[in-house]
Design a protein around this motif. Structure first.
Motif, PDB file in Angstrom:
ATOM      1  N   LEU A   8       0.864  -0.792   0.953  1.00 50.76           N
ATOM      2  CA  LEU A   8       0.048   0.090   0.015  1.00 50.76           C
ATOM      3  C   LEU A   8       1.033   1.030   0.094  1.00 50.76           C
ATOM      4  CD1 LEU A   8      -2.935  -1.074   2.567  1.00 50.76           C
ATOM      5  CD2 LEU A   8      -2.885  -0.484   0.151  1.00 50.76           C
ATOM      6  N   ALA A   9       1.592   1.259   0.383  1.00 51.30           N
ATOM      7  CA  ALA A   9       3.338   2.314   0.809  1.00 51.30           C
ATOM      8  C   ALA A   9       3.260   2.800  -0.962  1.00 51.30           C
ATOM      9  CB  ALA A   9       3.711   1.930   1.448  1.00 51.30           C
ATOM     10  N   VAL A  10       3.470   1.328  -1.381  1.00 49.83           N
ATOM     11  CA  VAL A  10       4.405   2.060  -2.305  1.00 49.83           C
ATOM     12  C   VAL A  10       3.250   1.825  -4.052  1.00 49.83           C
ATOM     13  CG1 VAL A  10       5.131   0.296  -4.652  1.00 49.83           C
ATOM     14  CG2 VAL A  10       6.356   0.117  -3.051  1.00 49.83           C
ATOM     15  N   ARG A  11       1.653   1.894  -3.536  1.00 46.86           N
ATOM     16  CA  ARG A  11       0.818   2.135  -4.426  1.00 46.86           C
ATOM     17  C   ARG A  11       0.689   3.404  -4.066  1.00 46.86           C
ATOM     18  NH1 ARG A  11      -2.531  -1.808  -6.686  1.00 46.86           N
ATOM     19  NH2 ARG A  11      -3.090   0.060  -7.283  1.00 46.86           N
ATOM     20  N   LEU A  12       0.787   4.537  -2.814  1.00 47.44           N
ATOM     21  CA  LEU A  12       0.048   5.456  -2.741  1.00 47.44           C
ATOM     22  C   LEU A  12       1.348   6.562  -3.583  1.00 47.44           C
ATOM     23  CD1 LEU A  12      -1.132   7.537  -0.465  1.00 47.44           C
ATOM     24  CD2 LEU A  12       0.515   7.349   0.274  1.00 47.44           C
ATOM     25  N   ARG A  13       2.212   5.696  -4.166  1.00 50.80           N
ATOM     26  CA  ARG A  13       2.719   7.236  -4.204  1.00 50.80           C
ATOM     27  C   ARG A  13       1.723   7.657  -5.980  1.00 50.80           C
ATOM     28  NH1 ARG A  13       8.889   3.984  -5.435  1.00 50.80           N
ATOM     29  NH2 ARG A  13       9.106   3.918  -3.437  1.00 50.80           N
ATOM     30  N   GLY A  14       1.396   6.738  -6.575  1.00 52.64           N
ATOM     31  CA  GLY A  14       0.897   7.050  -7.807  1.00 52.64           C
ATOM     32  C   GLY A  14      -0.055   8.359  -6.841  1.00 52.64           C
ATOM     33  N   PHE A  15      -0.680   8.962  -5.857  1.00 53.12           N
ATOM     34  CA  PHE A  15      -1.968   9.639  -6.033  1.00 53.12           C
ATOM     35  C   PHE A  15      -1.707  10.878  -5.283  1.00 53.12           C
ATOM     36  CE2 PHE A  15      -3.521   5.470  -6.445  1.00 53.12           C
ATOM     37  CZ  PHE A  15      -5.044   5.743  -6.634  1.00 53.12           C
ATOM     38  N   LEU A  16       0.398  11.133  -4.431  1.00 50.37           N
ATOM     39  CA  LEU A  16       0.535  11.956  -3.874  1.00 50.37           C
ATOM     40  C   LEU A  16       1.478  13.016  -5.443  1.00 50.37           C
ATOM     41  CD1 LEU A  16       2.601  10.430  -0.830  1.00 50.37           C
ATOM     42  CD2 LEU A  16       0.096  10.639  -1.258  1.00 50.37           C
ATOM     43  N   THR A  17       1.013  14.061  -5.498  1.00 51.72           N
ATOM     44  CA  THR A  17       2.577  14.198  -6.237  1.00 51.72           C
ATOM     45  C   THR A  17       3.824  14.571  -5.598  1.00 51.72           C
ATOM     46  OG1 THR A  17       1.920  16.700  -4.624  1.00 51.72           O
ATOM     47  CG2 THR A  17       0.222  16.898  -5.626  1.00 51.72           C
ATOM     48  N   PRO A  18       4.634  14.854  -6.118  1.00 57.43           N
ATOM     49  CA  PRO A  18       5.954  15.010  -6.115  1.00 57.43           C
ATOM     50  C   PRO A  18       6.624  16.016  -4.801  1.00 57.43           C
ATOM     51  CG  PRO A  18       5.972  15.166  -8.122  1.00 57.43           C
ATOM     52  CD  PRO A  18       4.128  15.249  -8.039  1.00 57.43           C
ATOM     53  N   ALA A  19       5.310  17.367  -3.953  1.00 59.90           N
ATOM     54  CA  ALA A  19       6.286  17.883  -2.872  1.00 59.90           C
ATOM     55  C   ALA A  19       5.730  16.835  -2.542  1.00 59.90           C
ATOM     56  CB  ALA A  19       5.607  19.056  -3.762  1.00 59.90           C
ATOM     57  N   GLN A  20       4.876  16.380  -2.386  1.00 57.16           N
ATOM     58  CA  GLN A  20       3.522  15.491  -1.479  1.00 57.16           C
ATOM     59  C   GLN A  20       4.479  14.182  -0.609  1.00 57.16           C
ATOM     60  OE1 GLN A  20       0.152  15.169  -2.881  1.00 57.16           O
ATOM     61  NE2 GLN A  20      -0.345  16.687  -2.037  1.00 57.16           N
ATOM     62  N   ASP A  21       5.249  13.722  -1.928  1.00 59.66           N
ATOM     63  CA  ASP A  21       6.328  12.393  -1.405  1.00 59.66           C
ATOM     64  C   ASP A  21       7.392  12.804  -0.994  1.00 59.66           C
ATOM     65  OD1 ASP A  21       6.512   9.854  -1.025  1.00 59.66           O
ATOM     66  OD2 ASP A  21       6.633   8.883  -3.087  1.00 59.66           O
ATOM     67  N   ASN A  22       8.332  14.213  -1.204  1.00 60.57           N
ATOM     68  CA  ASN A  22       8.833  14.331  -0.999  1.00 60.57           C
ATOM     69  C   ASN A  22      10.668  14.574  -1.807  1.00 60.57           C
ATOM     70  OD1 ASN A  22      10.888  16.191   0.854  1.00 60.57           O
ATOM     71  ND2 ASN A  22      12.062  14.119   1.731  1.00 60.57           N
ATOM     72  N   VAL A  23       9.997  14.416  -2.793  1.00 58.24           N
ATOM     73  CA  VAL A  23      10.390  14.009  -4.518  1.00 58.24           C
ATOM     74  C   VAL A  23      10.864  15.171  -4.761  1.00 58.24           C
ATOM     75  CG1 VAL A  23      10.476  12.793  -6.147  1.00 58.24           C
ATOM     76  CG2 VAL A  23       8.766  11.905  -5.225  1.00 58.24           C
ATOM     77  N   ARG A  24      12.396  15.834  -3.925  1.00 59.50           N
ATOM     78  CA  ARG A  24      12.803  17.518  -4.617  1.00 59.50           C
ATOM     79  C   ARG A  24      13.008  17.339  -5.778  1.00 59.50           C
ATOM     80  NH1 ARG A  24      15.860  18.417   1.509  1.00 59.50           N
ATOM     81  NH2 ARG A  24      13.796  18.639   2.000  1.00 59.50           N
ATOM     82  N   VAL A  25      14.021  16.554  -6.162  1.00 59.57           N
ATOM     83  CA  VAL A  25      14.340  16.199  -7.922  1.00 59.57           C
ATOM     84  C   VAL A  25      13.609  16.563  -8.452  1.00 59.57           C
ATOM     85  CG1 VAL A  25      14.614  13.785  -8.290  1.00 59.57           C
ATOM     86  CG2 VAL A  25      16.202  14.942  -9.334  1.00 59.57           C
ATOM     87  N   LEU A  26      12.190  16.274  -9.338  1.00 67.53           N
ATOM     88  CA  LEU A  26      11.152  17.112  -9.693  1.00 67.53           C
ATOM     89  C   LEU A  26      11.475  18.047  -9.829  1.00 67.53           C
ATOM     90  CD1 LEU A  26       8.855  13.438  -9.608  1.00 67.53           C
ATOM     91  CD2 LEU A  26      10.673  14.173 -10.931  1.00 67.53           C
ATOM     92  N   ASN A  27      11.691  18.498  -8.545  1.00 64.23           N
ATOM     93  CA  ASN A  27      11.133  20.368  -8.928  1.00 64.23           C
ATOM     94  C   ASN A  27      12.105  21.179  -9.235  1.00 64.23           C
ATOM     95  OD1 ASN A  27       8.681  19.544  -7.432  1.00 64.23           O
ATOM     96  ND2 ASN A  27       9.976  20.249  -4.744  1.00 64.23           N
TER      97      ASN A  27
END
Length: 423
Positions: free
Chosen positions: A391-410
């Motif tokens: 479920l944690a891995v599947r949650l990625r598809g429902f979060l924005t990069p910022a919400q998932d702390n994906v800084r490089v995508l910014n």
């Protein structure tokens, strides 16, 4: 920033006070009702049930109150209820008065939780939020550990007055929480973006329509059911009844859990700051899977007392590692998902899921262990832990990069190409 820091310190001191009070009395509520007041285990179980049900009664209203009036008035109302409930609990001697006191006590404690979480969000920027929630978790564990240790020195089951003093002191800690944190002025709430519409009374409808929040709540419910709901019930019953662990050793194992969190938490924060939040949650599931594997080992080698003791202590330490991975992730995601005007509703909804799972978890765990089907218990918990990872891995598809702390995508694509050229 300095002004925010002062406010945040007062909120964190309040978190520590609240945790100290909980650790001070919660471990002794059962023995107080069952033995000191002589009302038996059935009455003690009813007291804990009412304590948990109080959360279901007040959290929907506390969320609405935070959104409408702010977290401070709700926190003050919660501390008043908790203080009155704790004091009355220490004076009560019959089942009806204990149940009423327990409801008031539980309602107050539960009301304080989303108010404190909302205060942390209001007192931090997004960059500092993970560290603030991690520090909160560390202080809560430290406060509960110290509270349980100090409370243990006060308790004397042969002297009812010692338990009365215990609950009176806890009532005073909630008044201290009101004085320290309830008087701290909060920054104004963020202004909703232009065009955003938040209907009056539509907070719950907005939350239910938020697919990301619903998936996070499902994941959180499973996490609190599988870990926190088993920590002091199912696993403790397995250790004492199946493995034959003495209560003193069990206390050592719980201490190992708290020590693991205190030592690792801020170190883990530095690691998770550079990772996806969903990765940290999945990693917590993997660590807990190792803990359930260690529980299987303890059950298989229980004839070897020393080896089984090491395995039991390792279970609680591994739980602490997983908890440290979760602390900087769950609260910040709730804050990022919540519309500015519905922060209280989202925090209360999250707290409601947490309280429900923590209430259901012990019943299931103790039932399976108590019936002698401990292999089924461990297999069920391991399966739930695998589901947490999925479920944690599947949650990625429902979060924005910022919400998932994906800084490089910014980082703009042009800057990425320049960095690649330099490399």
């Amino acid at each position: 920033m300095k002004e925010w820091g002062g406010r945040l310190r007062r909120v964190q001191i309040g978190n520590a006070l609240s945790a100290f009070g909980s650790g001070f009395t919660l471990p002794y509520m059962f023995v107080y009702v069952s033995e000191v007041r002589g009302l038996g285990s059935a009455a003690a179980g009813a007291v804990f049930t009412v304590f948990a049900l109080a959360a279901l009664a007040v959290l929907p209203f506390s969320g609405r109150g935070i959104d409408r009036y702010g977290p401070r008035p709700v926190l003050l109302a919660g501390t008043a209820m908790a203080a009155a409930g704790a004091f009355a609990f220490g004076q009560a001697a019959s089942t009806p008065t204990l149940l009423i006191s327990s409801f008031l006590f539980g309602a107050g404690v539960t009301t304080c939780q989303p108010a404190l979480a909302t205060m942390i969000v209001r007192c931090t920027g997004k960059a500092e939020r993970s560290r603030a929630f991690a520090l909160q978790f560390t202080l809560v564990n430290l406060g509960m550990g110290i509270g349980a240790l100090v409370g243990g020195q006060v308790v004397d089951t042969a002297d009812p007055a010692s338990l009365t003093r215990l609950f009176t002191i806890e009532a005073l800690t909630f008044l201290g929480l009101a004085a320290v944190t309830g008087t701290a002025k909060m920054p104004a709430e963020e202004v909703a973006p232009a065009g955003a519409v938040v209907g009056k009374g539509g907070g719950l409808r907005t939350l239910v329509a938020d697919k990301a929040m619903l998936r996070l709540c499902l994941l959180a419910g499973l996490i609190f059911f599988t870990c926190y709901g088993q920590f002091e019930s199912g696993v403790a019953a397995f250790a004492t009844d199946t493995v034959g662990t003495p209560p003193s050793t069990l206390g050592l194992a719980i201490g190992a859990n708290a020590l693991t969190i205190v030592l690792l938490q801020m170190f883990v924060v530095r690691i998770t700051e550079r990772r996806r939040r969903t990765t940290a949650m999945a990693a917590a599931g993997v660590v807990w899977l190792a803990a359930w594997g260690m529980a299987l080992v303890a059950g298989l080698i229980r004839e070897d007392a020393m080896a089984a003791t090491v395995a039991i202590v390792a279970i609680y330490a591994l739980f602490g590692v997983g908890e440290s991975l979760l602390a900087p992730t769950m609260g910040p995601i709730v804050a990022d998902l919540a519309p500015a005007r519905l922060l209280g509703t989202y925090n209360s909804g999250y707290a409601l899921v947490k309280q429900t799972a923590v209430a259901v978890g012990p019943a299931v765990g103790v039932l399976l262990v108590g019936s002698g089907t401990w292999p089924l218990y461990l297999a069920s918990m391991a399966l739930c832990t695998l589901l947490i990872v999925a479920l944690a891995v599947r949650l990625r598809g429902f979060l924005t990069p910022a919400q998932d702390n994906v800084r490089v995508l910014n980082v703009p694509q042009r800057e990425l190409r320049e960095l690649e050229a330099v490399a």
